[in-house]
Structures are given as structure tokens and as C-alpha cells.
Design a protein around this motif. Structure first.
Motif, PDB file in Angstrom:
ATOM      1  N   UNK A 129       9.000  -1.559  11.266  1.00 11.20           N
ATOM      2  CA  UNK A 129       9.292  -0.324  11.994  1.00 11.20           C
ATOM      3  C   UNK A 129       8.992   0.930  11.181  1.00 11.20           C
ATOM      4  N   UNK A 130       8.976   0.816   9.850  1.00 10.22           N
ATOM      5  CA  UNK A 130       8.678   2.006   9.042  1.00 10.22           C
ATOM      6  C   UNK A 130       7.243   2.482   9.239  1.00 10.22           C
ATOM      7  N   UNK A 131       6.387   1.604   9.794  1.00 12.00           N
ATOM      8  CA  UNK A 131       4.986   1.952  10.013  1.00 12.00           C
ATOM      9  C   UNK A 131       4.708   2.260  11.491  1.00 12.00           C
ATOM     10  N   UNK A 132       5.730   2.778  12.160  1.00 11.67           N
ATOM     11  CA  UNK A 132       5.614   3.270  13.533  1.00 11.67           C
ATOM     12  C   UNK A 132       5.925   4.766  13.504  1.00 11.67           C
ATOM     13  N   UNK A 133       4.952   5.612  13.173  1.00 13.78           N
ATOM     14  CA  UNK A 133       5.244   7.050  13.010  1.00 13.78           C
ATOM     15  C   UNK A 133       5.867   7.701  14.242  1.00 13.78           C
TER      16      UNK A 133
ATOM     17  N   UNK B 120       0.885   4.896   7.740  1.00 12.99           N
ATOM     18  CA  UNK B 120       1.698   5.123   6.548  1.00 12.99           C
ATOM     19  C   UNK B 120       2.365   6.490   6.542  1.00 12.99           C
ATOM     20  N   UNK B 121       2.051   7.341   7.498  1.00  4.35           N
ATOM     21  CA  UNK B 121       2.648   8.674   7.554  1.00  4.35           C
ATOM     22  C   UNK B 121       4.151   8.602   7.797  1.00  4.35           C
ATOM     23  N   UNK B 122       4.586   7.537   8.455  1.00  6.09           N
ATOM     24  CA  UNK B 122       5.997   7.437   8.806  1.00  6.09           C
ATOM     25  C   UNK B 122       6.937   7.637   7.638  1.00  6.09           C
TER      26      UNK B 122
ATOM     27  N   UNK C 273      -4.797   6.202  13.107  1.00  9.50           N
ATOM     28  CA  UNK C 273      -4.099   5.191  13.880  1.00  9.50           C
ATOM     29  C   UNK C 273      -2.610   5.500  13.739  1.00  9.50           C
ATOM     30  N   UNK C 274      -1.946   5.812  14.836  1.00  5.43           N
ATOM     31  CA  UNK C 274      -0.550   6.244  14.777  1.00  5.43           C
ATOM     32  C   UNK C 274       0.404   5.296  15.494  1.00  5.43           C
ATOM     33  N   UNK C 275      -0.141   4.180  15.975  1.00  3.27           N
ATOM     34  CA  UNK C 275       0.674   3.101  16.530  1.00  3.27           C
ATOM     35  C   UNK C 275      -0.082   1.796  16.272  1.00  3.27           C
ATOM     36  N   UNK C 276       0.623   0.727  15.900  1.00  3.61           N
ATOM     37  CA  UNK C 276      -0.061  -0.552  15.669  1.00  3.61           C
ATOM     38  C   UNK C 276      -0.848  -0.971  16.912  1.00  3.61           C
ATOM     39  N   UNK C 277      -1.995  -1.590  16.692  1.00  6.43           N
ATOM     40  CA  UNK C 277      -2.824  -2.014  17.815  1.00  6.43           C
ATOM     41  C   UNK C 277      -2.149  -3.155  18.575  1.00  6.43           C
ATOM     42  N   UNK C 278      -2.370  -3.225  19.882  1.00  8.47           N
ATOM     43  CA  UNK C 278      -1.657  -4.225  20.702  1.00  8.47           C
ATOM     44  C   UNK C 278      -1.884  -5.666  20.263  1.00  8.47           C
TER      45      UNK C 278
ATOM     46  N   UNK D 228       0.831  -1.196   0.000  1.00  8.02           N
ATOM     47  CA  UNK D 228       0.000   0.000   0.000  1.00  8.02           C
ATOM     48  C   UNK D 228       0.874   1.257   0.000  1.00  8.02           C
ATOM     49  N   UNK D 229       1.967   1.239   0.748  1.00  4.85           N
ATOM     50  CA  UNK D 229       2.863   2.390   0.775  1.00  4.85           C
ATOM     51  C   UNK D 229       3.395   2.695  -0.626  1.00  4.85           C
ATOM     52  N   UNK D 230       3.732   1.657  -1.372  1.00  3.68           N
ATOM     53  CA  UNK D 230       4.204   1.856  -2.747  1.00  3.68           C
ATOM     54  C   UNK D 230       3.101   2.428  -3.629  1.00  3.68           C
ATOM     55  N   UNK D 231       1.859   2.022  -3.397  1.00  6.30           N
ATOM     56  CA  UNK D 231       0.735   2.544  -4.184  1.00  6.30           C
ATOM     57  C   UNK D 231       0.543   4.038  -3.926  1.00  6.30           C
ATOM     58  N   UNK D 232       0.766   4.476  -2.705  1.00  7.34           N
ATOM     59  CA  UNK D 232       0.613   5.889  -2.401  1.00  7.34           C
ATOM     60  C   UNK D 232       1.683   6.694  -3.123  1.00  7.34           C
ATOM     61  N   UNK D 233       2.909   6.195  -3.110  1.00  9.10           N
ATOM     62  CA  UNK D 233       3.979   6.873  -3.842  1.00  9.10           C
ATOM     63  C   UNK D 233       3.653   6.939  -5.328  1.00  9.10           C
ATOM     64  N   UNK D 234       3.156   5.840  -5.883  1.00  9.77           N
ATOM     65  CA  UNK D 234       2.786   5.826  -7.305  1.00  9.77           C
ATOM     66  C   UNK D 234       1.672   6.839  -7.589  1.00  9.77           C
TER      67      UNK D 234
END
Length: 241
Positions: free
Chosen positions: A157-161, A124-126, A145-150, A91-97
Motif C-alpha cells: 500500500x505504500x506504493x499507491x500514491x 515511489x512518490x508515495x 505510473x501512479x497506480x499499479x497496473x491491473x 529501491x525505496x531504501x536506495x532513494x533515501x540513501x
């Protein structure tokens, strides 16, 4: 029977914008044509309910596309599919595209682009805080959501803003954060930790508080408070652009 969330109307009623579908990306276009428009990539919430239709067709996101187009922006909304945290890399790559696609559009000023993240897409903001490109003039996040749910399995780690803010050194673009008062505690904990990290880092952060709002207030809570919050986030993001 109550409507599903994806059938619920946006809290504002902007005039419909012309929409072009380019494969998995919809472009909502401002009136008048011409060039030099700012661009905003709207990143819808993920993961969506498994039985939900394409988020680009939800009244909520069509409403945001129309609202932003009414205010002179070319709006790109990609279709994103997330079934597990492992899908975030794709999904992160799709946003860049999507950002590349809209920047290449002749109607767009390629140096004035923003991204607006919703709900679970906040993770994905990270990427955009770690190494923001020169053309990224602003970010927005609504009930993010700015931290993965427990209960989730480990997430890259790139998805831990929050961690990205603590370790990065780049000059950061302004961020508009819409925070709801009736958030789930585990989501609110991430928002609180993020705002604290943003303060320590010196991130130019504007918080739009929606004290009575729920997660999804911009469709669920048709109140003047909700309408004012959407307008405020819009104003601050457009000001950054």
C-alpha cells in the motif's frame, strides 16, 4: 534499424557536466565548484528492459543530469534494479540513501533538495507524500505510473500514491507533473485519479501538458513541444527549490 530507447538522444542538448561515480550513484556537477548548490535526485524509470544497460549511462538521463547541472544543481542519479513489484521496497531504501549521500556532500545546501521521478518510479512518490522531510522542497514526476497496473500481483500500500494522498495529513511540497497526451490508457487512468486526489487534498500541483507526447517523449519525440515541456518542468521545479 531503429535505436533502442536507451540509445535515443535527449530532446535538449545541454553541455556535458562533470560526473563523479560514487558506487551506484552518479553525481552530475555544476560548473564553478563551490558550495550552497541545490540538489536533485533523479529517479529513473523502473522496471527497465532486462537487456538494457545501466540507466545512468542512457543519453536520456545523462541529458537530464547535464541540464540540471547547467542550471546550478548537483544531480544524483542512483542505479536502480526492479525485476518485480516486490523489489520496490529495496529501491525505496536506495532513494533515501541517495538523498542522504547528496545532502552530505559539502557542495550541497542540505536543506534545498528535490526528487524527480520518471515512468514506473512514480509509484515511489508515495513515501515522500506521506511524511515529507523538512528539506524536501519539491517533487517532479514525468509520464509517471501512479497506480499499479491491473495485471500486476498485489503491491504494498505504500506504493499507491493516490491512497497516500487520500489518507495523509502532512504539509506537502510542490509537485510538477508532466502528462502526455498519447499515454497508455491504464497509465493515464492513474494520472487522472491522482490529479483529482491532489486537488481534493490541496497539493500544490503544477501540470505540464504534452498533448502530442508519448510515454518517453523526452527521448522519442524531438519536437518543440517536447523541448518546451522539459524546460517548463525544469523551471517549476527550480522555482520550488
Amino acid at each position: 534499424m531503429a535505436n533502442s530507447f536507451w540509445e535515443t538522444q535527449f530532446v535538449l542538448d545541454p553541455p556535458p557536466a562533470p560526473v563523479e561515480r560514487h558506487g551506484d550513484v552518479d553525481l552530475h556537477l555544476p560548473a564553478g565548484g563551490g558550495g550552497g548548490h541545490t540538489a536533485i535526485v533523479v529517479v529513473h524509470g523502473v522496471p527497465g528492459p532486462p537487456d538494457a544497460p545501466d540507466a545512468r549511462d542512457w543519453p536520456l538521463y545523462r541529458g537530464y543530469g547535464a541540464l540540471l547541472a547547467e542550471n546550478g544543481a548537483v544531480v544524483a542519479i542512483p542505479r536502480l534494479t526492479v525485476a518485480s513489484p516486490d523489489d520496490l521496497t529495496t529501491v525505496a531504501a536506495r532513494i533515501t540513501d541517495t538523498a542522504d549521500l547528496v545532502r552530505a556532500d559539502p557542495r550541497v545546501d542540505s536543506e534545498r533538495v528535490a526528487l524527480w521521478f520518471f515512468s514506473g518510479a512514480g509509484l515511489l512518490i508515495g513515501d515522500w507524500l506521506r511524511d515529507p522531510p523538512r528539506w524536501l522542497r519539491g517533487l517532479a514526476a514525468t509520464y509517471p505510473l501512479l497506480a499499479p497496473l491491473p495485471e500486476w500481483p498485489p503491491v504494498d500500500s505504500r506504493f499507491h500514491p493516490i491512497d497516500v494522498l487520500a489518507t495523509g495529513g502532512a504539509t506537502l511540497p510542490p509537485l510538477v507533473l508532466s502528462r502526455v497526451g498519447r499515454e497508455r490508457p491504464e497509465v493515464d487512468a492513474g494520472v487522472t485519479a491522482f490529479t483529482a486526489a491532489a486537488s481534493r487534498r490541496g497539493l500544490p500541483l503544477h501540470v505540464v501538458d504534452v498533448p502530442n507526447g508519448r510515454h518517453g517523449f523526452d527521448a522519442l519525440d524531438h519536437s518543440e513541444e517536447s523541448r518546451a515541456a522539459v524546460r517548463a518542468a525544469l523551471f517549476h521545479l527550480l522555482t520550488a527549490l
